[in-house]
Scaffold this active site. Structure first.
Site, PDB file in Angstrom:
ATOM      1  CD1 TRP A   1      -0.352  -1.643   3.090  1.00 48.93           C
ATOM      2  CD2 TRP A   1       0.615   0.362   3.331  1.00 48.93           C
ATOM      3  NE1 TRP A   1       0.421  -1.697   4.225  1.00 48.93           N
ATOM      4  CE2 TRP A   1       1.016  -0.474   4.405  1.00 48.93           C
ATOM      5  CE3 TRP A   1       1.094   1.671   3.283  1.00 48.93           C
ATOM      6  CZ2 TRP A   1       1.888  -0.043   5.414  1.00 48.93           C
ATOM      7  CZ3 TRP A   1       1.956   2.101   4.286  1.00 48.93           C
ATOM      8  CH2 TRP A   1       2.338   1.253   5.324  1.00 48.93           C
ATOM      9  CG  ASN A   2       5.120   1.166   0.340  1.00 50.77           C
ATOM     10  OD1 ASN A   2       4.656   0.339  -0.448  1.00 50.77           O
ATOM     11  ND2 ASN A   2       6.387   1.185   0.687  1.00 50.77           N
TER      12      ASN A   2
ATOM     13  CD  GLU B   1      12.615  -6.042  -4.363  1.00 50.26           C
ATOM     14  OE1 GLU B   1      13.356  -5.632  -3.430  1.00 50.26           O
ATOM     15  OE2 GLU B   1      13.020  -6.263  -5.495  1.00 50.26           O
ATOM     16  CG  LEU B   2      11.115  -9.429   2.065  1.00 54.37           C
ATOM     17  CD1 LEU B   2      11.604 -10.655   2.789  1.00 54.37           C
ATOM     18  CD2 LEU B   2       9.623  -9.505   1.786  1.00 54.37           C
TER      19      LEU B   2
ATOM     20  N   GLY C   1       6.619  -6.418   0.732  1.00 56.16           N
ATOM     21  CA  GLY C   1       5.953  -6.176   2.014  1.00 56.16           C
ATOM     22  C   GLY C   1       6.910  -6.446   3.153  1.00 56.16           C
ATOM     23  CB  SER C   2       6.363  -7.034   6.708  1.00 53.07           C
ATOM     24  OG  SER C   2       5.450  -8.113   6.683  1.00 53.07           O
TER      25      SER C   2
ATOM     26  CE  LYS D   1      -3.157  -9.580  -1.250  1.00 51.84           C
ATOM     27  NZ  LYS D   1      -3.479  -8.178  -0.857  1.00 51.84           N
TER      28      LYS D   1
ATOM     29  CD  GLU E   1      -6.421  -6.988   0.230  1.00 52.82           C
ATOM     30  OE1 GLU E   1      -5.398  -6.683   0.885  1.00 52.82           O
ATOM     31  OE2 GLU E   1      -6.431  -7.891  -0.623  1.00 52.82           O
TER      32      GLU E   1
ATOM     33  CB  CYS F   1      11.170  -0.851   1.637  1.00 52.02           C
ATOM     34  SG  CYS F   1      11.121  -0.597  -0.128  1.00 52.02           S
TER      35      CYS F   1
ATOM     36  CD  GLU G   1      10.672  -1.474   7.132  1.00 51.44           C
ATOM     37  OE1 GLU G   1      10.090  -2.567   7.205  1.00 51.44           O
ATOM     38  OE2 GLU G   1      10.977  -0.938   6.056  1.00 51.44           O
TER      39      GLU G   1
HETATM   40  P1  NAD Z   1       1.785  -6.635   7.050  1.00 52.81           P
HETATM   41  O1  NAD Z   1       3.021  -7.410   7.290  1.00 52.81           O
HETATM   42  O2  NAD Z   1       0.497  -7.136   7.631  1.00 52.81           O
HETATM   43  O3  NAD Z   1       1.508  -6.459   5.488  1.00 52.81           O
HETATM   44  C1  NAD Z   1       2.494  -6.019   4.574  1.00 52.81           C
HETATM   45  C2  NAD Z   1       1.919  -6.199   3.162  1.00 52.81           C
HETATM   46  O4  NAD Z   1       1.743  -7.576   2.903  1.00 52.81           O
HETATM   47  C3  NAD Z   1       0.526  -5.596   2.968  1.00 52.81           C
HETATM   48  O5  NAD Z   1       0.484  -5.054   1.668  1.00 52.81           O
HETATM   49  C4  NAD Z   1      -0.444  -6.771   3.110  1.00 52.81           C
HETATM   50  O6  NAD Z   1      -1.610  -6.614   2.339  1.00 52.81           O
HETATM   51  C5  NAD Z   1       0.381  -7.908   2.593  1.00 52.81           C
HETATM   52  N1  NAD Z   1       0.136  -9.190   3.230  1.00 52.81           N
HETATM   53  C6  NAD Z   1      -0.005  -9.449   4.543  1.00 52.81           C
HETATM   54  N2  NAD Z   1      -0.132 -10.766   4.768  1.00 52.81           N
HETATM   55  C7  NAD Z   1      -0.079 -11.362   3.553  1.00 52.81           C
HETATM   56  C8  NAD Z   1      -0.134 -12.715   3.113  1.00 52.81           C
HETATM   57  N3  NAD Z   1      -0.239 -13.740   3.965  1.00 52.81           N
HETATM   58  N4  NAD Z   1      -0.052 -12.950   1.782  1.00 52.81           N
HETATM   59  C9  NAD Z   1       0.095 -11.945   0.899  1.00 52.81           C
HETATM   60  N5  NAD Z   1       0.168 -10.653   1.253  1.00 52.81           N
HETATM   61  C10 NAD Z   1       0.092 -10.371   2.570  1.00 52.81           C
HETATM   62  O7  NAD Z   1       2.079  -5.210   7.569  1.00 52.81           O
HETATM   63  P2  NAD Z   1       1.366  -3.827   7.363  1.00 52.81           P
HETATM   64  O8  NAD Z   1       0.902  -3.347   8.690  1.00 52.81           O
HETATM   65  O9  NAD Z   1       0.405  -3.779   6.222  1.00 52.81           O
HETATM   66  O10 NAD Z   1       2.632  -3.025   6.907  1.00 52.81           O
HETATM   67  C11 NAD Z   1       3.646  -2.754   7.843  1.00 52.81           C
HETATM   68  C12 NAD Z   1       4.936  -3.422   7.535  1.00 52.81           C
HETATM   69  O11 NAD Z   1       4.980  -3.929   6.227  1.00 52.81           O
HETATM   70  C13 NAD Z   1       6.041  -2.398   7.602  1.00 52.81           C
HETATM   71  O12 NAD Z   1       6.623  -2.423   8.868  1.00 52.81           O
HETATM   72  C14 NAD Z   1       6.979  -2.787   6.522  1.00 52.81           C
HETATM   73  O13 NAD Z   1       8.007  -3.593   7.064  1.00 52.81           O
HETATM   74  C15 NAD Z   1       6.220  -3.636   5.608  1.00 52.81           C
HETATM   75  N6  NAD Z   1       5.966  -3.059   4.283  1.00 52.81           N
HETATM   76  C16 NAD Z   1       6.994  -3.019   3.428  1.00 52.81           C
HETATM   77  C17 NAD Z   1       6.815  -2.481   2.182  1.00 52.81           C
HETATM   78  C18 NAD Z   1       7.953  -2.425   1.208  1.00 52.81           C
HETATM   79  O14 NAD Z   1       7.924  -1.599   0.324  1.00 52.81           O
HETATM   80  N7  NAD Z   1       8.944  -3.314   1.317  1.00 52.81           N
HETATM   81  C19 NAD Z   1       5.583  -1.967   1.823  1.00 52.81           C
HETATM   82  C20 NAD Z   1       4.519  -2.021   2.731  1.00 52.81           C
HETATM   83  C21 NAD Z   1       4.726  -2.590   3.973  1.00 52.81           C
END
Ligand code: NAD
Length: 479
Positions: free
Chosen positions: A154-155, A253-254, A231-232, A178, A181, A287, A384
């Protein structure tokens, strides 16, 4: 019913657009106002299966189209994204919060990604190897890996979608995407541009749902051959495990926790101003966001003072309002994270120099926060923050700064400011990071590989490496 200026939200499954009225929905909320923007349809298990089947079917046709023609579709999509930029930037700001100027840059860069991969697809060359067999011929050819499941965060909802789709589609791979959301509108704008540009039915599906359920089902589907996730780190580990079960290739890409080493040969005030802008871009939800500022003794106090002043002077507000430099955080989870991490750092002995609190009680606004001298065991020195929170730490010897920079398991981006060649070389050679910025925070373009080491993931997006990620190698030996 949606907000004015915000598009109706849909799923795209096997070439069919599915409205919110036909599915269970999730509310999409404006992070600046807490108001509901629209209703997002959630994909059913049957939708996901149909998307996979359509991708498998579309693979045969899409890979058979030559790279120039695939590129032509991507170039048309880029032109459509540019034509709709004013409208879609508003959508992006409404749902994600970033200032409108940053939303515009993101959409323009999304178009760039399609244009660049449209060209790069022409260069997925194979080679001919001298044969050992008399009269023989040995060729190496590159082929698309197959249907892809892509998970975008989402960022940067537009450009993260663009970088995955551009490379995969250019290589000849259909994609089931995907997006997050929380920010579906901008991702759908990218998908609509591709459909309008002539992408064949089934070559792209866009689905939303419960992330863990959607990813588990898509990754387990035999037709899916490649997984891309941004994502994370915690979710990345989960995805990697699911993909491993089916021996599927993965790009991850984490998270990151980028260090910035500020040596004493630079102008501390100028460096601090640049650091504040970089830290607060997209409210720190990046990130590669600079987080640990490691500052050499001689300029430490002047740098920290200037950084605090620049952060405190930043105009925070609704991203649609003129003059706003930093918008709200994208969701209430980030506010809670800022609160917990800042309180923990102060309790551990860190000095709060500015910020440290929520602004108002409507929207997810958090004041730009600077904490000096938090000890290494403070949570924020290890986790982070993914928000507008910066940390400073004093060092004397360059080797000590390098050791602190490399202390964490993350390794996505690292930066240093110095005009001294020996110091630059120390960082260049010694830093454990996928991306290194020397006297700059600019480390991301379509033509350059982007990716981390250690807990920040593996694989690259961008550059020729980004195309490689969607290709497999076939050797043909002919006698
Ligand atoms: P989160 O770990 O719940 O989700 C991170 C992302 O992963 C979201 O886009 C979410 O929709 C997706 N996601 C979550 N569980 C999933 C699964 N089982 N399968 C597929 N997708 C899934 O955390 P959050 O609260 O949404 O975001 C916070 C953390 O996420 C941050 O601390 C950061 O580390 C990380 N993040 C990183 C980036 C990046 O550009 N690397 C981008 C967004 C979030």
């Amino acid at each position: 019913m949606g907000a004015p200026d915000y598009p109706a939200l849909q799923l795209l499954v096997a070439g069919e657009w599915i409205d919110a009225s036909a599915r269970e929905t999730l509310a999409v909320v404006n992070p600046a106002t807490d108001q509901t923007l629209g209703a997002l349809p959630m994909a059913t298990a049957d939708d996901l299966d149909r998307a996979v089947e359509a991708a498998a079917g579309a693979f045969k046709a899409w890979r058979a189209i030559n790279a120039l023609e695939r590129g032509a579709v991507l170039k048309r999509a880029a032109a459509i994204i540019r034509a709709n930029l004013d409208r879609d930037a508003v959508t992006l700001t409404l749902e994600q919060g970033k200032p409108l100027a940053q939303a515009r840059v993101e959409l323009a860069s999304s178009a760039d990604w399609f244009e660049w991969y449209a060209e790069e697809a022409r260069r997925s060359y194979g080679r001919v190897i001298p044969a050992r067999l008399p009269g023989g011929r040995v060729e190496v050819v590159r082929e698309p890996v197959g249907p892809v499941a892509a998970f975008a965060p989402w960022n940067f909802p537009a450009s993260q979608m663009a970088r995955k789709l551009a490379a995969a589609l250019a290589a000849g791979c259909p994609v089931i995407a995907k997006p997050a959301e929380e920010t579906p509108g901008a991702a759908l704008a990218i998908a609509r541009a591709l459909v309008e540009a002539g992408l064949p039915k089934g070559a792209l599906s866009v689905v939303f749902g419960v992330p863990s359920e959607v990813s588990a089902r898509l990754i387990a589907a035999p037709a899916i051959r490649k997984v891309s996730f941004t994502g994370s780190t915690a979710v990345g580990r989960l995805i990697a495990g699911q993909a491993a079960a089916g021996l599927k290739r993965v790009t991850l890409e984490l998270g990151g926790h980028a260090p910035v080493i500020v040596f004493d040969d630079v102008d501390p005030e100028a460096a601090a101003r640049a650091c504040a802008v970089a830290k607060l871009r997209n409210a720190g939800q990046v990130c590669t966001s600079p987080t640990r500022f490691l500052v050499q003794d001689k300029i430490h106090d002047r740098f920290v003072d200037a950084l605090g002043r620049a952060m405190a002077a930043t105009t925070v507000g609704d991203g649609l309002d003129p003059g706003v430099e930093m918008g709200p955080l994208a969701n209430p989870r980030r506010i809670e994270a800022m609160r917990v991490l800042a309180a923990d750092a102060v309790a551990a002995g860190g000095r709060l120099l500015t910020g440290g609190e929520r602004i108002g009680n409507v929207g997810n606004f958090w004041a730009p926060t600077l904490i000096a001298d938090a000890p290494p065991q403070a949570r924020v020195m290890n986790e982070e923050p993914f928000g507008p929170l910066a940390l400073t730490h004093r060092f004397t010897e360059p080797e000590a700064a390098l050791a602190e920079a490399n202390r964490l398991p993350y390794g996505l981006a690292a930066y240093a400011f110095t005009r001294d060649a020996a110091r630059a070389q120390l960082v260049r050679g010694g830093i454990e990071s996928g991306l290194v910025g020397l006297n700059t925070f600019s480390v991301t373009w379509p033509e350059t590989p982007f990716g981390g080491v250690k807990d920040s993931g593996y694989g690259s997006e961008g550059g020729s490496e980004g195309l490689e990620a969607y290709l497999v190698t076939k050797l043909v030996s002919e006698a």
